[in-house]
Design a protein around this motif. Structure first.
Motif, PDB file in Angstrom:
ATOM      1  N   SER A   1       0.823  -1.209   0.000  1.00  0.00           N
ATOM      2  CA  SER A   1       0.000   0.000   0.000  1.00  0.00           C
ATOM      3  C   SER A   1       0.856   1.258   0.000  1.00  0.00           C
ATOM      4  CB  SER A   1      -0.926   0.019   1.215  1.00  0.00           C
ATOM      5  OG  SER A   1      -1.859  -1.026   1.134  1.00  0.00           O
ATOM      6  N   ALA A   2       1.867   1.275   0.852  1.00  0.00           N
ATOM      7  CA  ALA A   2       2.747   2.443   0.916  1.00  0.00           C
ATOM      8  C   ALA A   2       3.449   2.659  -0.422  1.00  0.00           C
ATOM      9  CB  ALA A   2       3.771   2.275   2.040  1.00  0.00           C
ATOM     10  N   ALA A   3       3.932   1.571  -1.006  1.00  0.00           N
ATOM     11  CA  ALA A   3       4.600   1.685  -2.312  1.00  0.00           C
ATOM     12  C   ALA A   3       3.624   2.191  -3.375  1.00  0.00           C
ATOM     13  CB  ALA A   3       5.177   0.331  -2.722  1.00  0.00           C
ATOM     14  N   GLY A   4       2.379   1.707  -3.346  1.00  0.00           N
ATOM     15  CA  GLY A   4       1.384   2.136  -4.329  1.00  0.00           C
ATOM     16  C   GLY A   4       1.071   3.612  -4.236  1.00  0.00           C
ATOM     17  N   VAL A   5       0.899   4.119  -3.018  1.00  0.00           N
ATOM     18  CA  VAL A   5       0.590   5.543  -2.850  1.00  0.00           C
ATOM     19  C   VAL A   5       1.796   6.398  -3.239  1.00  0.00           C
ATOM     20  CG1 VAL A   5      -0.026   7.343  -1.185  1.00  0.00           C
ATOM     21  CG2 VAL A   5      -1.198   5.133  -1.130  1.00  0.00           C
ATOM     22  N   TRP A   6       2.985   5.966  -2.855  1.00  0.00           N
ATOM     23  CA  TRP A   6       4.186   6.708  -3.217  1.00  0.00           C
ATOM     24  C   TRP A   6       4.327   6.775  -4.738  1.00  0.00           C
ATOM     25  CZ3 TRP A   6       8.880   5.354  -5.612  1.00  0.00           C
ATOM     26  CH2 TRP A   6       9.867   6.333  -5.545  1.00  0.00           C
ATOM     27  N   LEU A   7       4.112   5.646  -5.415  1.00  0.00           N
ATOM     28  CA  LEU A   7       4.198   5.614  -6.880  1.00  0.00           C
ATOM     29  C   LEU A   7       3.120   6.490  -7.518  1.00  0.00           C
ATOM     30  CD1 LEU A   7       4.928   1.812  -7.330  1.00  0.00           C
ATOM     31  CD2 LEU A   7       6.466   3.685  -8.002  1.00  0.00           C
ATOM     32  N   THR A   8       1.939   6.536  -6.901  1.00  0.00           N
ATOM     33  CA  THR A   8       0.859   7.381  -7.416  1.00  0.00           C
ATOM     34  C   THR A   8       1.251   8.850  -7.348  1.00  0.00           C
ATOM     35  OG1 THR A   8      -0.802   5.766  -6.729  1.00  0.00           O
ATOM     36  CG2 THR A   8      -1.574   8.002  -7.168  1.00  0.00           C
ATOM     37  N   GLY A   9       1.809   9.258  -6.218  1.00  0.00           N
ATOM     38  CA  GLY A   9       2.251  10.642  -6.078  1.00  0.00           C
ATOM     39  C   GLY A   9       3.274  11.025  -7.134  1.00  0.00           C
ATOM     40  N   ARG A  10       4.062  10.063  -7.565  1.00  0.00           N
ATOM     41  CA  ARG A  10       5.074  10.306  -8.591  1.00  0.00           C
ATOM     42  C   ARG A  10       4.503  10.102 -10.001  1.00  0.00           C
ATOM     43  NH1 ARG A  10       9.627  11.409  -6.889  1.00  0.00           N
ATOM     44  NH2 ARG A  10      10.837  10.658  -8.649  1.00  0.00           N
ATOM     45  N   ARG A  11       3.209   9.814 -10.083  1.00  0.00           N
ATOM     46  CA  ARG A  11       2.501   9.591 -11.346  1.00  0.00           C
ATOM     47  C   ARG A  11       3.126   8.443 -12.149  1.00  0.00           C
ATOM     48  NH1 ARG A  11       2.448  14.469 -14.693  1.00  0.00           N
ATOM     49  NH2 ARG A  11       4.447  14.929 -13.756  1.00  0.00           N
ATOM     50  N   ALA A  12       3.523   7.379 -11.446  1.00  0.00           N
ATOM     51  CA  ALA A  12       4.131   6.207 -12.079  1.00  0.00           C
ATOM     52  C   ALA A  12       3.059   5.154 -12.350  1.00  0.00           C
ATOM     53  CB  ALA A  12       5.220   5.623 -11.182  1.00  0.00           C
TER      54      ALA A  12
ATOM     55  N   LEU B   1       3.184   2.079 -12.592  1.00  0.00           N
ATOM     56  CA  LEU B   1       3.351   0.881 -11.774  1.00  0.00           C
ATOM     57  C   LEU B   1       2.492   0.919 -10.512  1.00  0.00           C
ATOM     58  CD1 LEU B   1       4.869  -1.803 -11.391  1.00  0.00           C
ATOM     59  CD2 LEU B   1       6.726  -0.496 -10.326  1.00  0.00           C
ATOM     60  N   CYS B   2       1.987   2.107 -10.134  1.00  0.00           N
ATOM     61  CA  CYS B   2       1.175   2.202  -8.923  1.00  0.00           C
ATOM     62  C   CYS B   2      -0.040   1.282  -8.983  1.00  0.00           C
ATOM     63  CB  CYS B   2       0.733   3.641  -8.671  1.00  0.00           C
ATOM     64  SG  CYS B   2      -0.502   4.301  -9.816  1.00  0.00           S
ATOM     65  N   TRP B   3      -0.613   1.086 -10.166  1.00  0.00           N
ATOM     66  CA  TRP B   3      -1.855   0.324 -10.271  1.00  0.00           C
ATOM     67  C   TRP B   3      -1.685  -1.166  -9.991  1.00  0.00           C
ATOM     68  CZ3 TRP B   3      -5.757   3.148  -9.449  1.00  0.00           C
ATOM     69  CH2 TRP B   3      -5.747   4.496  -9.820  1.00  0.00           C
ATOM     70  N   PRO B   4      -0.721  -1.882 -10.578  1.00  0.00           N
ATOM     71  CA  PRO B   4      -0.575  -3.289 -10.203  1.00  0.00           C
ATOM     72  C   PRO B   4      -0.133  -3.470  -8.752  1.00  0.00           C
ATOM     73  CG  PRO B   4       1.121  -2.669 -11.799  1.00  0.00           C
ATOM     74  CD  PRO B   4       0.159  -1.514 -11.691  1.00  0.00           C
ATOM     75  N   VAL B   5       0.662  -2.544  -8.238  1.00  0.00           N
ATOM     76  CA  VAL B   5       1.079  -2.625  -6.841  1.00  0.00           C
ATOM     77  C   VAL B   5      -0.138  -2.467  -5.931  1.00  0.00           C
ATOM     78  CG1 VAL B   5       2.430  -1.432  -5.045  1.00  0.00           C
ATOM     79  CG2 VAL B   5       3.451  -1.915  -7.280  1.00  0.00           C
ATOM     80  N   MET B   6      -1.028  -1.527  -6.250  1.00  0.00           N
ATOM     81  CA  MET B   6      -2.229  -1.329  -5.440  1.00  0.00           C
ATOM     82  C   MET B   6      -3.207  -2.498  -5.583  1.00  0.00           C
ATOM     83  SD  MET B   6      -2.899   2.774  -5.314  1.00  0.00           S
ATOM     84  CE  MET B   6      -3.114   3.035  -7.047  1.00  0.00           C
TER      85      MET B   6
ATOM     86  N   LEU C   1     -11.077  -1.118  -9.440  1.00  0.00           N
ATOM     87  CA  LEU C   1     -10.694   0.254  -9.777  1.00  0.00           C
ATOM     88  C   LEU C   1      -9.212   0.370 -10.127  1.00  0.00           C
ATOM     89  CD1 LEU C   1     -12.807   2.324  -7.236  1.00  0.00           C
ATOM     90  CD2 LEU C   1     -13.078   2.224  -9.727  1.00  0.00           C
ATOM     91  N   SER C   2      -8.401  -0.535  -9.628  1.00  0.00           N
ATOM     92  CA  SER C   2      -6.990  -0.546 -10.024  1.00  0.00           C
ATOM     93  C   SER C   2      -6.861  -0.849 -11.510  1.00  0.00           C
ATOM     94  CB  SER C   2      -6.199  -1.567  -9.203  1.00  0.00           C
ATOM     95  OG  SER C   2      -6.097  -1.154  -7.861  1.00  0.00           O
ATOM     96  N   LEU C   3      -7.678  -1.773 -11.986  1.00  0.00           N
ATOM     97  CA  LEU C   3      -7.675  -2.080 -13.425  1.00  0.00           C
ATOM     98  C   LEU C   3      -8.205  -0.890 -14.222  1.00  0.00           C
ATOM     99  CD1 LEU C   3      -8.915  -5.773 -13.247  1.00  0.00           C
ATOM    100  CD2 LEU C   3      -6.564  -4.960 -13.607  1.00  0.00           C
ATOM    101  N   TYR C   4      -9.280  -0.267 -13.714  1.00  0.00           N
ATOM    102  CA  TYR C   4      -9.845   0.921 -14.361  1.00  0.00           C
ATOM    103  C   TYR C   4      -8.831   2.065 -14.367  1.00  0.00           C
ATOM    104  CZ  TYR C   4     -12.758   5.127 -14.832  1.00  0.00           C
ATOM    105  OH  TYR C   4     -13.275   6.342 -15.199  1.00  0.00           O
ATOM    106  N   GLY C   5      -8.153   2.280 -13.248  1.00  0.00           N
ATOM    107  CA  GLY C   5      -7.163   3.341 -13.159  1.00  0.00           C
ATOM    108  C   GLY C   5      -5.993   3.121 -14.091  1.00  0.00           C
ATOM    109  N   TRP C   6      -5.560   1.886 -14.171  1.00  0.00           N
ATOM    110  CA  TRP C   6      -4.455   1.541 -15.064  1.00  0.00           C
ATOM    111  C   TRP C   6      -4.828   1.885 -16.497  1.00  0.00           C
ATOM    112  CZ3 TRP C   6      -1.938  -3.948 -14.324  1.00  0.00           C
ATOM    113  CH2 TRP C   6      -0.666  -3.945 -14.880  1.00  0.00           C
ATOM    114  N   TRP C   7      -6.037   1.490 -16.890  1.00  0.00           N
ATOM    115  CA  TRP C   7      -6.543   1.778 -18.229  1.00  0.00           C
ATOM    116  C   TRP C   7      -6.678   3.294 -18.439  1.00  0.00           C
ATOM    117  CZ3 TRP C   7     -11.508   3.794 -19.425  1.00  0.00           C
ATOM    118  CH2 TRP C   7     -11.811   3.809 -20.781  1.00  0.00           C
ATOM    119  N   GLY C   8      -7.245   3.983 -17.438  1.00  0.00           N
ATOM    120  CA  GLY C   8      -7.432   5.429 -17.554  1.00  0.00           C
ATOM    121  C   GLY C   8      -6.123   6.180 -17.643  1.00  0.00           C
ATOM    122  N   TRP C   9      -5.152   5.753 -16.887  1.00  0.00           N
ATOM    123  CA  TRP C   9      -3.861   6.429 -16.925  1.00  0.00           C
ATOM    124  C   TRP C   9      -3.141   6.151 -18.231  1.00  0.00           C
ATOM    125  CZ3 TRP C   9      -0.477   7.334 -12.067  1.00  0.00           C
ATOM    126  CH2 TRP C   9      -1.221   8.030 -11.111  1.00  0.00           C
TER     127      TRP C   9
END
Length: 192
Positions: free
Chosen positions: A12-23, A25-30, A59-67
């Motif tokens: 979770s921490a890695a996913g949020v950190w990656l999201t803040g960096r707009r990476a 990879l945040c979606w599969p980690v989350m 929503l992780s799959l949706y977010g991955w697609w949206g991003w």
């Protein structure tokens, strides 16, 4: 603390950190974090949060697609500024849905904090949807939700998870700051 909770915290921490960096990879980690936290919350009798993890996985799959669709030529995810009506509609619908879900949890489960559990879950869905849509406002939702979740998890004796959500508060501030700076520099598009 269980090993499952420890791994859920780390992912979770890695996913949020990656999201803040707009990476991306945040979606599969989350997605992995959602599965792990589904188990943790089920064991803690936080049923709305257990169900929320299934929603987060989808929503992780949706977010991955949206991003993937929102990537600019230079490879960075484009940030969007939602219209005021979108924000008000999202908050009003989330409040109503949370109160209805809280009443159901109160009536049919042994959830010790049914209304709070439901409201936090519904607003987390709102935050996740807005994040998937790349809305800057997602960070305001996350900041609010994470502060309240920190207290809830202390009450439920999930201290490691409470620590994670306290860290999420810091990460939400960092994410807001980073996304806001990018939005100002790039002139974030408005969305309805």
């Amino acid at each position: 603390m269980s090993l499952t909770e420890l791994f859920a915290v780390l992912f979770s921490a890695a996913g949020v950190w990656l999201t803040g960096r707009r990476a991306m990879l945040c979606w599969p980690v989350m997605l992995v974090a959602s599965v792990l936290y589904g188990v943790v919350f089920w064991q803690a009798h936080l049923y709305a949060d257990t169900g929320l993890q299934g929603v987060f996985a989808a929503l992780s799959l949706y977010g991955w697609w949206g991003w993937l669709r929102g990537v600019r030529d230079e490879g960075a995810v484009q940030i969007v500024q939602p219209a005021r009506a979108t924000v008000l509609r999202g908050v009003a619908l989330s409040l109503a849905a949370g109160l209805l879900m809280g009443a159901a949890l109160f009536r049919w489960t042994d959830d010790p904090n049914p209304v709070l559990d439901a409201l936090l879950s519904v607003f987390s869905v709102l935050g996740q949807i807005w994040m998937a849509r790349r809305y800057l406002a997602c960070w305001v939702v996350w900041l609010t939700v994470d502060v309240v979740y920190t207290a809830l998890f202390v009450v439920r004796d999930l201290y490691l998870t409470a620590g994670l959500y306290a860290a999420f508060v810091v990460l939400a501030v960092m994410g807001w700051t980073q996304w806001r700076a990018v939005a100002r520099k790039t002139g974030a598009n408005s969305a309805s």
